[in-house]
Design an enzyme around this catalytic site. Structure first.
Site, PDB file in Angstrom:
ATOM      1  N   SER A  99      55.231 -30.158 -41.434  1.00 53.20           N
ATOM      2  CA  SER A  99      55.464 -29.293 -42.584  1.00 53.20           C
ATOM      3  C   SER A  99      54.226 -28.487 -42.913  1.00 53.20           C
ATOM      4  O   SER A  99      53.092 -28.932 -42.683  1.00 53.20           O
ATOM      5  CB  SER A  99      55.835 -30.167 -43.784  1.00 53.20           C
ATOM      6  OG  SER A  99      55.738 -29.442 -44.988  1.00 53.20           O
ATOM      7  N   TYR A 150      54.191 -36.669 -50.282  1.00 49.92           N
ATOM      8  CA  TYR A 150      55.030 -36.182 -49.175  1.00 49.92           C
ATOM      9  C   TYR A 150      54.160 -35.476 -48.130  1.00 49.92           C
ATOM     10  O   TYR A 150      54.201 -35.796 -46.939  1.00 49.92           O
ATOM     11  CB  TYR A 150      56.106 -35.222 -49.690  1.00 49.92           C
ATOM     12  CG  TYR A 150      56.726 -34.392 -48.587  1.00 49.92           C
ATOM     13  CD1 TYR A 150      57.537 -34.985 -47.623  1.00 49.92           C
ATOM     14  CD2 TYR A 150      56.466 -33.023 -48.485  1.00 49.92           C
ATOM     15  CE1 TYR A 150      58.076 -34.237 -46.591  1.00 49.92           C
ATOM     16  CE2 TYR A 150      57.003 -32.268 -47.454  1.00 49.92           C
ATOM     17  CZ  TYR A 150      57.806 -32.879 -46.508  1.00 49.92           C
ATOM     18  OH  TYR A 150      58.333 -32.130 -45.484  1.00 49.92           O
ATOM     19  N   LYS A 191      53.073 -36.580 -44.126  1.00 48.40           N
ATOM     20  CA  LYS A 191      53.188 -35.741 -42.928  1.00 48.40           C
ATOM     21  C   LYS A 191      51.821 -35.609 -42.242  1.00 48.40           C
ATOM     22  O   LYS A 191      51.723 -35.654 -41.012  1.00 48.40           O
ATOM     23  CB  LYS A 191      53.718 -34.352 -43.306  1.00 48.40           C
ATOM     24  CG  LYS A 191      55.182 -34.334 -43.722  1.00 48.40           C
ATOM     25  CD  LYS A 191      56.108 -34.613 -42.559  1.00 48.40           C
ATOM     26  CE  LYS A 191      57.565 -34.421 -42.916  1.00 48.40           C
ATOM     27  NZ  LYS A 191      58.466 -34.800 -41.805  1.00 48.40           N
TER      28      LYS A 191
END
Length: 338
Positions: A124, A148, A152
């Site tokens: 991402s 989040y 990643k």
């Protein structure tokens, strides 16, 4: 080519499976159905003409991973399975690290045991944190502004270290920007469980009458209209990017990193206006406070993917919004439950 697709029943995974079938590949889907529905399988078959093999299960189940990798003679893995809501990650960091980081480590351990050495990881643009400038190239410094994004980034670091220690592996990190849109047939689209965390499904649910109004998080950013600016990419372009990665570098040992974006930034209000045009519906919205962990603007320099993979996003903002509306108006309540 037999490809295990973790999270293949989800939004990006399902669209990628369709493009894989069209490209002559054989996807085998693993999904725990946490944020997807089993009826997606029928839609994939309806559009692509083939129903992929599907196993319901979790990437943290190593024995199941080894079994699937071996039984279906898997050549490569595309790893989509992961929790993905920024706001939720702030509330539930442990769950995000367990699923996203630990889950990937279990998966790679199973791949090593089964002798599968090609992995494409769904990363991402959040790994760039709050970038010092835009557009963003792959050599920008990485950081994270929320759990989040940090999950990643942790996975990227784990995979980078693993590839160094295992130089015969091909590991590709695809850093996507903001996927939107739907399959042009209107059969597949983004169907989040509960309240949508991403802009476009929320906008489309307001337009179709499921929600009263859109909350626009932050109207005081240093952007042209005060709302956040992002690089929105059509999910079909994104799916094609995965095919290109498998075809061009899936069998080449090394660590491969690519941005998948359009190189164009649109604000939240730009997207709302474009959607109103596409749907001929009004989308009422309210300006509210910023969300924790959000940044002002973020868009890609996608030149490296074009040079090395021969891939470039081609679908327009009009296609993104029209395809989203076709999906949502055909499926006002999302996918049917099984």
């Amino acid at each position: 080519m037999n490809v295990l697709v973790t999270g293949g029943m989800g939004y990006i995974g399902s669209h990628t499976c369709i493009q894989m079938i069209h490209a002559g590949m054989t996807p085998v889907i693993l999904d725990n159905l946490y944020n997807s529905k089993s009826t997606v399988l029928d839609r994939i078959e309806k559009v692509a003409g083939i129903k992929p093999k599907f196993a319901e299960g979790d990437i943290r189940n190593k024995a199941l991973m080894v079994e699937l990798l071996t039984e279906y003679k898997i050549d490569a893995v595309i790893h989509f399975a992961g929790l993905k809501a920024v706001g939720e990650s702030v509330q539930k960091p442990l769950e995000y690290y367990d699923n996203n980081v630990n889950g990937t480590l279990v998966l790679v351990s199973a791949m090593r045991e089964a002798g599968v050495k090609s992995l494409v990881f769904s990363s991402s643009a959040t790994v760039y944190g709050d970038p010092a400038s835009v557009p963003i190239t792959e050599d920008f410094p990485t950081s994270a502004t929320n759990p989040y994004g940090r999950s990643k980034l942790m996975v990227e670091e784990c995979l980078t270290d693993f590839q160094k220690a295992n130089p015969d592996w091909s590991i590709t990190l695809l850093r996507y920007f903001n996927p939107v849109g739907s399959h042009p047939s209107g059969e597949l689209g983004e169907d989040p469980q509960g309240i949508p965390n991403n802009l476009m499904p929320f906008v489309s649910q307001v337009a179709v009458g499921r929600r009263e109004f859109l909350s626009v998080f932050g109207s005081d950013y240093p952007t042209k209209d005060g709302t956040g600016v992002r690089d929105y990419i059509h999910v079909m372009d994104l799916a094609d990017g995965h095919i290109a990665a498998l075809q061009k570098v899936g069998d080449k040992a090394g660590l491969h990193i690519y941005n998948l974006g359009t190189g164009i930034g649109y604000s939240v209000l730009d997207m709302v206006k474009a959607f109103e045009l596409a749907s001929n519906k009004q989308v009422p919205y309210k300006l509210v406070d910023r969300r924790p962990g959000d940044i002002a603007e973020c868009w890609a320099d996608p030149a490296k993917a074009e040079q090395e993979l021969g891939w470039k996003a081609s679908r327009t903002l009009e296609e993104m919004t029209q395809d989203t509306w076709r999906w949502q108006s055909n499926n006002p309540q999302g996918y049917p439950s099984a």
